[in-house]
Motif scaffolding. Structure first.
Motif, short mmCIF file in Angstrom:
data_model
loop_
_atom_site.label_atom_id
_atom_site.label_comp_id
_atom_site.label_asym_id
_atom_site.label_seq_id
_atom_site.Cartn_x
_atom_site.Cartn_y
_atom_site.Cartn_z
N SER A 192 39.57 36.42 -2.83
CA SER A 192 40.35 35.34 -3.45
C SER A 192 39.84 35.03 -4.85
CB SER A 192 40.28 34.08 -2.60
OG SER A 192 40.80 34.32 -1.32
N TRP A 193 40.76 34.77 -5.75
CA TRP A 193 40.42 34.38 -7.11
C TRP A 193 41.51 33.48 -7.66
CZ3 TRP A 193 42.90 38.99 -6.20
CH2 TRP A 193 43.99 39.30 -6.98
N LEU A 194 41.20 32.84 -8.77
CA LEU A 194 42.15 31.93 -9.40
C LEU A 194 42.74 32.62 -10.62
CD1 LEU A 194 43.39 29.07 -9.50
CD2 LEU A 194 41.50 28.42 -10.96
N GLU A 195 44.01 32.74 -10.63
CA GLU A 195 44.76 33.30 -11.75
C GLU A 195 45.52 32.13 -12.37
OE1 GLU A 195 45.77 36.37 -14.18
OE2 GLU A 195 44.45 36.57 -12.46
N PRO A 196 45.70 32.10 -13.67
CA PRO A 196 46.43 30.98 -14.25
C PRO A 196 47.75 30.72 -13.51
CG PRO A 196 45.53 32.32 -15.99
CD PRO A 196 45.26 33.05 -14.70
#
Length: 110
Positions: free
Chosen positions: A102-106
Motif C-alpha cells: 500500500s502507498w499513497l498516490e496524490p
C-alpha cells in the motif's frame, strides 16, 4: 445500562436525562480546557494525528502495520487541506497485492 439502574431506583426519566446532559456539558468543558492546538506547527500536528490514528488501528486487522497505515491515512487527510469531505479520498483495492504494498498516490490510497 447506567440509566436503567437509575430508573430502577425510581428516579424520574427527565431527571436522569437532565443529569446526563449536565455531565456531558461538564465533560466537554473539561476536554476543551485540556485541548492543545498544534495547527501552527505542522510537524507536531502531523505527529499527534499519527499517534491518534495508531491508537485507532491498534485493534483492527491492520494492527501489525498500524504505523504504516496511520501515516498513509494522516497524509491523505492532510492533503485535503482543511476540507472535511472524506469522499475526496478514494481507496482502490489491487488484486494480488499485500498490505505492505500500500502507498499513497496524490488523490488515491492504493
Amino acid at each position: 445500562r447506567e440509566a436503567e439502574k437509575l430508573l430502577n431506583q425510581h428516579l424520574h426519566p427527565q431527571t436522569v436525562v437532565s443529569g446526563f446532559r449536565k455531565a456531558a456539558r461538564a465533560a466537554l468543558a473539561k476536554l476543551e480546557s485540556l485541548a492543545v492546538d498544534h495547527k501552527s506547527d505542522r510537524d507536531t500536528f502531523r505527529s499527534e494525528l499519527v499517534k491518534l490514528a495508531c491508537t485507532t488501528l491498534s485493534s483492527k486487522v491492520l494492527a501489525q502495520r498500524k504505523q504504516h497505515f496511520a501515516e498513509l491515512a494522516v497524509d491523505a487527510v492532510l492533503r485535503l487541506e482543511g476540507s472535511t469531505n472524506l469522499d475526496l479520498i478514494q481507496i482502490i483495492k489491487m488484486p494480488g497485492g499485500s498490505m505492505r504494498d500500500s502507498w499513497l498516490e496524490p488523490g488515491f490510497l492504493l
